[in-house]
Design a protein around this motif. Structure first.
Motif, PDB file in Angstrom:
ATOM      1  N   VAL A  88      -3.095  47.280  28.490  1.00 32.97           N
ATOM      2  CA  VAL A  88      -3.347  46.300  27.434  1.00 32.97           C
ATOM      3  C   VAL A  88      -2.141  46.176  26.511  1.00 32.97           C
ATOM      4  O   VAL A  88      -1.737  47.133  25.858  1.00 32.97           O
ATOM      5  CB  VAL A  88      -4.587  46.675  26.604  1.00 32.97           C
ATOM      6  N   ASP A 138      -6.683  36.230  20.383  1.00 28.92           N
ATOM      7  CA  ASP A 138      -7.954  36.943  20.370  1.00 28.92           C
ATOM      8  C   ASP A 138      -7.836  38.280  19.649  1.00 28.92           C
ATOM      9  O   ASP A 138      -8.812  38.767  19.068  1.00 28.92           O
ATOM     10  CB  ASP A 138      -8.436  37.146  21.810  1.00 28.92           C
ATOM     11  N   ALA A 139      -6.646  38.875  19.666  1.00 33.62           N
ATOM     12  CA  ALA A 139      -6.455  40.135  18.954  1.00 33.62           C
ATOM     13  C   ALA A 139      -6.573  39.946  17.449  1.00 33.62           C
ATOM     14  O   ALA A 139      -7.089  40.815  16.738  1.00 33.62           O
ATOM     15  CB  ALA A 139      -5.089  40.729  19.307  1.00 33.62           C
ATOM     16  N   CYS A 173      -5.141  47.536  16.585  1.00 27.34           N
ATOM     17  CA  CYS A 173      -5.213  47.384  18.044  1.00 27.34           C
ATOM     18  C   CYS A 173      -4.885  48.692  18.759  1.00 27.34           C
ATOM     19  O   CYS A 173      -5.478  49.005  19.803  1.00 27.34           O
ATOM     20  CB  CYS A 173      -4.281  46.273  18.496  1.00 27.34           C
ATOM     21  N   ILE A 218      -6.514  35.297  27.863  1.00 31.52           N
ATOM     22  CA  ILE A 218      -7.328  36.470  28.214  1.00 31.52           C
ATOM     23  C   ILE A 218      -8.468  36.550  27.210  1.00 31.52           C
ATOM     24  O   ILE A 218      -8.448  37.309  26.241  1.00 31.52           O
ATOM     25  CB  ILE A 218      -6.495  37.769  28.207  1.00 31.52           C
ATOM     26  N   ARG A 219      -9.451  35.736  27.438  1.00 29.60           N
ATOM     27  CA  ARG A 219     -10.624  35.700  26.549  1.00 29.60           C
ATOM     28  C   ARG A 219     -11.806  35.125  27.316  1.00 29.60           C
ATOM     29  O   ARG A 219     -11.645  34.579  28.409  1.00 29.60           O
ATOM     30  CB  ARG A 219     -10.327  34.843  25.317  1.00 29.60           C
ATOM     31  N   ALA A 267      -9.422  39.383  32.914  1.00 31.00           N
ATOM     32  CA  ALA A 267      -8.407  40.417  33.098  1.00 31.00           C
ATOM     33  C   ALA A 267      -8.499  41.030  34.490  1.00 31.00           C
ATOM     34  O   ALA A 267      -7.471  41.254  35.152  1.00 31.00           O
ATOM     35  CB  ALA A 267      -8.568  41.502  32.033  1.00 31.00           C
ATOM     36  N   GLY A 317       0.078  36.973  30.071  1.00 28.16           N
ATOM     37  CA  GLY A 317      -0.553  36.737  28.778  1.00 28.16           C
ATOM     38  C   GLY A 317      -0.969  35.290  28.634  1.00 28.16           C
ATOM     39  O   GLY A 317      -0.462  34.405  29.323  1.00 28.16           O
ATOM     40  N   ALA A 346     -12.318  42.637  23.824  1.00 25.77           N
ATOM     41  CA  ALA A 346     -11.601  42.669  25.104  1.00 25.77           C
ATOM     42  C   ALA A 346     -10.660  43.867  25.166  1.00 25.77           C
ATOM     43  O   ALA A 346     -10.513  44.499  26.217  1.00 25.77           O
ATOM     44  CB  ALA A 346     -10.825  41.371  25.289  1.00 25.77           C
ATOM     45  N   ALA A 353     -13.931  38.195  28.926  1.00 26.08           N
ATOM     46  CA  ALA A 353     -12.500  38.530  28.930  1.00 26.08           C
ATOM     47  C   ALA A 353     -12.201  39.599  29.971  1.00 26.08           C
ATOM     48  O   ALA A 353     -11.135  39.587  30.601  1.00 26.08           O
ATOM     49  CB  ALA A 353     -12.075  39.007  27.543  1.00 26.08           C
ATOM     50  N   ILE A 404      -2.796  40.207  25.203  1.00 27.32           N
ATOM     51  CA  ILE A 404      -3.798  39.530  24.387  1.00 27.32           C
ATOM     52  C   ILE A 404      -3.136  39.084  23.093  1.00 27.32           C
ATOM     53  O   ILE A 404      -2.502  39.878  22.413  1.00 27.32           O
ATOM     54  CB  ILE A 404      -4.988  40.467  24.100  1.00 27.32           C
TER      55      ILE A 404
END
Length: 544
Positions: free
Chosen positions: A393, A361-362, A452, A328-329, A345, A325, A380, A341, A358
């Motif tokens: 994810v 960014d989430a 999410c 990741i963007r 990944a 982690g 992403a 992203a 993530i």
């Protein structure tokens, strides 16, 4: 020594399986052309990703027909996870996409609404037939599963079914006829028991004596087991987390701090080297390893990102799942090269990661979805889940308590808390933060988790700004609120100070996993002590 042919169709983490094969003394040779399949002596198919994406790629490469011919000739084949599912006629994961059709039946999503899906973690297998692949294994042994869809035994396919596993209901966890065999779990991520099972196939010991028939003539099924085994039991996971950053000298170190402050006497706190610590935790019985990159390595080209090397080296000797982690963007490096992203990944997966996490960014994504009213496929989360599957994810949430005098004083959903606020407030909500807890957003942790999940995330890593580094125990109210709001698995994090805190969080919230960092790094509470405590308290765990 037989030649091991490796069917890498270009999706997900296959490095770990390559490393497991090398660890066992074999050198896999890549399938590069369709005709290579028919020339294979032993074929390993590492299924990673979504069913539809896997089948599409097999068609694009021209592999489908030679693979069917290889299987129909009853030649040595070992498939893993989606590779096992591809042997069936199709899957609900990708309606309208045909599988290889070797085994009758359609793979379906887990139907029990009370279950966390994906089925993610360690579970046993119950052999229904005799086979050298599984015979002699410890009946209490557990293997690592990560999937949302499962095959089931019926009258049409029962002669293929070697083993089942229980998760709400029995599902197929291993199939075999003659020299063709496949498993739903990941042996390369299942520690010593998984490596032994893989070794049996590579050494030619897994097929029943006399297996192997003429092309088009099905091999006979293995004889049934004389005694039915007990139901399998799903284990709670204990995860070791390594916060990795560069120190002032530019070296990568594992660090930890209270409320995310990682400096001590002006220097970055150094608790060890990430690769060495990860290997130690694997040897001590950690069920997973999570790396959190808390340094922004954004001047490097993607291929030179320092965490990639950490993953590559770790996956050579650590055969449990690895999550990465941080960062990741999308970004543009110092040379002006832009990366999405999904690019980031993908490179992490190819370097040995099984899941990506993530974070900030989430939060941005949830705010955008709220404004639009729905996802649009651009995030992403959506893109990575579509290609690699929901199980790839993880959403890392960093919430903090915001106390209010009454539910009417905020638009956010609140709980009535047993831990009053500084002014005696009896209500609070859990505000999501970004930038290591330094900036709060108008997003509630429950809303973030639900959104999410709807976008395709497969797991929630639930931290707590208030409890991090305190050793006072997990925030049970926060964890219970999020766990009740989603169906995907939840990892409890932040606040563990003793072994009994793990029992508390599993008993009171029902989460599937619990994570700790500092107490493991400083050897205050060994992983074995946590598992001993859980076992004594009647909570199922994997043997270390």
């Amino acid at each position: 020594m037989a030649k091991i042919s490796f069917l890498d169709y270009g999706a997900g983490n296959v490095r770990s399986l390559r490393n497991a094969i090398a660890h066992l003394g074999y050198e896999p040779v890549d399938i590069r052309r369709p005709e290579d399949i028919l020339q294979a002596e032993r074929l390993v198919f590492p299924g990673v990703g979504a069913f539809g994406a896997a089948m599409q790629r097999l068609h694009e490469l021209g592999y489908v027909e030679p693979l069917r011919a290889y299987l129909q000739a009853d030649r040595p084949f070992f498939g893993i996870c989606v590779a096992m599912q591809s042997l069936f006629e199709g899957s609900e994961e990708s309606p309208g996409v045909a599988g290889l059709g070797v085994i009758p039946g359609v793979v379906q999503r887990f139907a029990d609404a009370a279950l966390a899906v994906p089925h993610m973690g360690w579970n046993g297998v119950r052999a229904l037939r005799q086979s050298p692949l599984l015979d002699g294994q410890d009946p209490a042994a557990k293997f690592y599963f990560v999937h949302s869809y499962r095959a089931q035994r019926d009258a049409a396919n029962s002669d293929w079914i070697l083993a089942e596993t229980d998760y709400g209901e029995p599902f197929v966890s291993a199939v075999q006829r003659g020299q063709v065999m496949a498993v739903q779990f990941h042996p390369e991520k299942s520690g010593a028991v998984g490596l032994e099972l893989l070794r049996r196939f590579l050494a030619g010991e897994a097929a029943r004596p006399g297996a192997g028939t003429a092309a088009g003539v099905p091999a006979p099924p293995m004889p049934p087991k004389p005694v039915a085994a007990a139901p399998t039991r799903f284990a709670k996971r204990i995860i070791a987390c390594l916060d990795v950053r560069s120190n002032d000298a530019g070296d990568l170190v594992v660090t930890k701090g209270d409320q995310y402050d990682v400096r001590e006497a002006g220097e970055v706190r150094n608790l060890g080297k990430p690769v060495d610590l990860a290997r130690r935790y694997y040897q001590e019985g950690a069920d997973e390893i999570t790396f959190l990159n808390i340094t922004a390595f954004r001047d490097f080209p993607l291929s030179d990102q320092p965490m990639l090397e950490v993953l590559r080296r770790t996956s050579e000797n650590v055969f449990v799942p690895l999550t990465i982690g941080g960062g990741i963007r999308a970004f543009t490096d110092a040379d002006g090269c832009a990366y999405s992203a999904l690019d980031v990944a993908s490179e992490y997966f190819r370097s040995g990661a099984d899941k990506i996490s993530i974070g900030s960014d989430a939060v941005d994504t949830v705010e955008a979805v709220r404004a639009r009213g729905s996802g649009d496929g651009s995030s992403a989360i959506e893109q990575i889940a579509a290609l690699y599957g929901n199980q790839a994810v993880v959403i890392s949430v960093d919430p903090r308590r915001v106390y209010v005098a009454s539910p009417e004083s905020t638009e956010r959903p609140v709980i009535e808390t047993a831990i009053p606020g500084p002014n005696g407030e009896r209500f609070c909500w859990f505000q999501c933060t970004v930038k290591g807890g330094r900036e709060g957003r108008d997003v509630d942790a429950v809303e973030l988790a639900q959104t999410c999940e709807a976008l395709g995330a497969g797991e929630i890593l639930l931290n707590s700004i208030d409890r991090d580094g305190t050793g006072s125990g997990f925030d049970l109210e926060l964890i219970a609120a999020v766990r009740a709001a989603v169906r995907i698995p939840v990892i409890a994090s932040s606040g563990a100070g003793c072994a009994s805190h793990f029992t508390e969080v599993f008993r009171h919230t029902g989460v599937e996993a619990a994570l700790a960092a500092g107490i493991f790094h400083r050897r205050e509470v060994p992983i074995a002590a946590v598992k001993d405590q859980l076992r004594a308290d009647g909570i199922e765990v994997r043997a270390s």
